[in-house]
Design an enzyme around this catalytic site. Structure first.
Site, PDB file in Angstrom:
ATOM      1  N   GLY A 295      16.410  48.931  -7.042  1.00 48.03           N
ATOM      2  CA  GLY A 295      15.252  48.891  -7.926  1.00 48.03           C
ATOM      3  C   GLY A 295      14.852  50.218  -8.519  1.00 48.03           C
ATOM      4  N   GLU A 337      21.169  49.167  -2.752  1.00 43.37           N
ATOM      5  CA  GLU A 337      21.667  48.197  -3.726  1.00 43.37           C
ATOM      6  C   GLU A 337      21.316  48.590  -5.164  1.00 43.37           C
ATOM      7  OE1 GLU A 337      19.867  44.559  -2.507  1.00 43.37           O
ATOM      8  OE2 GLU A 337      20.981  44.433  -0.628  1.00 43.37           O
ATOM      9  N   ARG A 340      20.906  48.334 -11.856  1.00 40.79           N
ATOM     10  CA  ARG A 340      20.429  48.882 -13.119  1.00 40.79           C
ATOM     11  C   ARG A 340      20.693  50.387 -13.197  1.00 40.79           C
ATOM     12  NH1 ARG A 340      15.643  46.999 -15.556  1.00 40.79           N
ATOM     13  NH2 ARG A 340      15.164  46.054 -13.551  1.00 40.79           N
ATOM     14  N   ARG A 385      14.835  40.913 -22.367  1.00 38.32           N
ATOM     15  CA  ARG A 385      13.908  41.662 -21.520  1.00 38.32           C
ATOM     16  C   ARG A 385      12.574  41.941 -22.208  1.00 38.32           C
ATOM     17  NH1 ARG A 385      14.533  46.270 -20.009  1.00 38.32           N
ATOM     18  NH2 ARG A 385      13.533  46.063 -17.964  1.00 38.32           N
ATOM     19  N   TYR A 389       9.545  40.776 -20.033  1.00 34.91           N
ATOM     20  CA  TYR A 389       8.834  41.834 -19.309  1.00 34.91           C
ATOM     21  C   TYR A 389       8.079  42.812 -20.207  1.00 34.91           C
ATOM     22  CZ  TYR A 389      12.672  40.477 -16.144  1.00 34.91           C
ATOM     23  OH  TYR A 389      13.590  39.785 -15.399  1.00 34.91           O
ATOM     24  N   CYS A 416      13.987  32.425 -34.501  1.00 34.96           N
ATOM     25  CA  CYS A 416      12.791  31.800 -35.061  1.00 34.96           C
ATOM     26  C   CYS A 416      11.624  31.936 -34.080  1.00 34.96           C
ATOM     27  CB  CYS A 416      13.092  30.330 -35.356  1.00 34.96           C
ATOM     28  SG  CYS A 416      11.835  29.545 -36.378  1.00 34.96           S
ATOM     29  N   GLU A 417      11.252  33.175 -33.762  1.00 36.62           N
ATOM     30  CA  GLU A 417      10.156  33.494 -32.856  1.00 36.62           C
ATOM     31  C   GLU A 417       9.527  34.805 -33.302  1.00 36.62           C
ATOM     32  OE1 GLU A 417       9.079  31.749 -30.285  1.00 36.62           O
ATOM     33  OE2 GLU A 417      10.695  30.270 -30.110  1.00 36.62           O
TER      34      GLU A 417
END
Length: 492
Positions: A295, A337, A340, A385, A389, A416-417
């Site tokens: 993380g 771990e 990213r 993302r 987020y 279309c957003e």
């Protein structure tokens, strides 16, 4: 709103380490210029620097191994959920890493990539029996159990297979990480893990039905100072030590993603070691492994200030060693771990510019200012993302160098957003034109993993660049691929 600037500082901070501009001003990554990449592979295009990925993988392995030596060995698990392909799995193993998977599909991909089974872990909060069985059949190195229900099913399936399952328990240490709500995973009110907090008593004062059994009359399996007795974590650990077919290797926690501050990681480590000490006091067992999760944040914009692996490792090693000494425990084998933090900065997405529109918007001082909307040939289907987020990104004009006036711009997709925003605010050259290439840095993690076919757009290719050549890791999806799943089309 305009400003005069170039992008040298931004590019140095955000692009892969092997990126630079050539004599014509084109962005070059891994020795290949972006116009060549776009001509060969089309756009949108995910571009991954192999050298940058490998260097970041090595830096985590070397930094953590050095920081914990000589007290403990360290395993670095590449978190494949960030981005996984057979080639990338191979790179991770070649750099001395293990691979974390989060589903049966990711497990199959890691195995197909040649990852030795003993170097694979399997996560998941709702693993099916089939996924657990696949893990047992493959002989993977660890299954991270997320619930008591799952622990019982692992035992049953392992006994039926005549084997012992290597199990880690995912615990929830109650640490509130400084990150977006949807990627914070160690607070109480969420789906992952087994809480360290004892269950509340029932309305009549009796223990909750979910609480662990209290101590025996003679005090067996408990100590007066045990703060975890009655917690789901304690129930699961006690059960795991006695279940047939289960070999309890250790405990695990993951406090969230895209975190810059060290305090949350250090507090989680202290709580986990305290839990290990309570298990040792109650059962006389020192579990041999401790997984501190991942993380660690990366730079998506110039405002982000990620820590280097050496800094992360030094701080965590000091905390773990001190906590173990305080509780008279040996330092267990450590695992981390990162996903990213390895693949995110190694990736760049290339887009072609299409329609541009200038609009008037309200400025904070009450005046109005201009914003340019720059539409590109991808959007939320290749980078979700922003929608999920409110993630921030930056961008640079990649096909040529333009200095001078830059204008406040918003890079948007073709879906279309109205929320289809790739980069919310960035200064682009006022001379940006149709068919220019834009590069959005730090898109190696979660962009391809979360990609979709919304509005029936095909998913982009992923290409690796190294030593002046490109290689397709995942080919571009075609309309034929999508239509082939439609039974009406297939029948025709």
């Amino acid at each position: 709103m305009t400003a005069r600037r170039d992008t040298d500082d931004l590019e140095a901070a955000l692009l892969p380490a092997d990126a630079h501009r050539d004599a014509e001003g084109r962005l070059v990554i891994g020795g290949v210029d972006v116009e060549t990449l776009a001509a060969q592979h089309g756009t949108p295009l995910y571009v991954l620097s192999e050298a940058d990925f490998r260097a970041r993988a090595r830096s985590f392995r070397e930094a953590f191994s050095a920081a914990f030596a000589p007290e403990a060995e360290v395993d670095v698990f590449y978190a494949g959920k960030a981005f996984l392909s057979t080639h990338v799995a191979g790179w991770a193993v070649q750099e001395g890493l293990c691979v974390d998977t989060a589903s049966g599909g990711e497990l199959a991909l890691a195995l197909a990539g040649g990852v030795p089974p003993e170097k694979i872990g399997l996560h998941g909060n709702n693993k099916s029996d089939g996924e657990i069985q696949r893990a047992l059949d493959a002989g993977i190195g660890r299954i991270i159990a997320d619930s008591l229900d799952e622990l019982e099913r692992i035992s049953r399936l392992a006994v039926a297979a005549g084997t012992r399952a290597p199990v880690m328990l995912r615990l929830t240490p109650g640490v509130h990480a400084s990150t977006h709500e949807y990627i914070a995973t160690a607070h109480e009110d969420q789906k992952f893990g087994l809480s360290l907090t004892p269950s509340a008593p029932g309305p009549d004062g009796a223990p909750s039905p979910d609480a662990a059994p209290g101590p025996d009359a003679d005090g067996a399996h408990s100590t007066p100072a045990n703060p975890y007795l009655g917690s789901p974590a304690w129930t699961a650990a006690s059960r795991a030590l006695e279940l047939p077919g289960v070999e309890l290797r250790g405990i695990h926690a993951h406090i969230g993603s895209q975190i810059f501050e060290p305090a949350g990681f250090e507090l989680a480590a202290q709580k986990l070691i305290s839990f290990l000490a309570s298990l040792h006091a109650a059962y006389g067992v020192e579990l041999p492994e401790l997984d501190l999760g991942g993380g660690h944040g990366i730079a998506y914009t110039e405002a982000d200030t990620p820590r280097h692996p050496e800094s992360i490792a030094a701080a965590l090693a000091a905390t773990v060693k001190q906590a173990c000494a305080q509780h008279a425990l040996r330092v267990p084998r450590i695992s981390i771990e990162p996903g990213r933090a390895i693949v995110g900065p190694a990736g760049v997405t290339l887009y072609r510019v299409g329609v541009q529109k200038d609009v008037q918007v309200d400025a904070p001082d009450g005046s109005t200012t201009s914003r340019r909307y720059v539409a590109v040939d991808g959007g939320m289907s290749d980078n979700a993302r922003g929608v999920l987020y409110d993630a921030d990104y930056s961008a640079v004009l990649a096909s040529r160098r333009v200095t001078g006036d830059h204008t406040l711009s918003r890079i948007v997709g073709k879906h279309c957003e109205s929320g289809d925003i790739v980069v919310r605010n960035v200064y682009l050259p006022t001379a940006t034109a149709r068919d220019d290439l834009l590069a959005v840095p730090a898109t190696g993690a979660y962009c391809h993993s979360l990609s979709s076919n919304y509005n029936y757009l095909t998913r982009p290719a992923v290409v690796a660049v190294a030593d002046g050549a490109s290689q397709v890791l995942i080919r571009r999806e075609t309309e034929q691929d999508m239509l082939g799943r439609d039974t009406g089309f297939a029948a025709g």
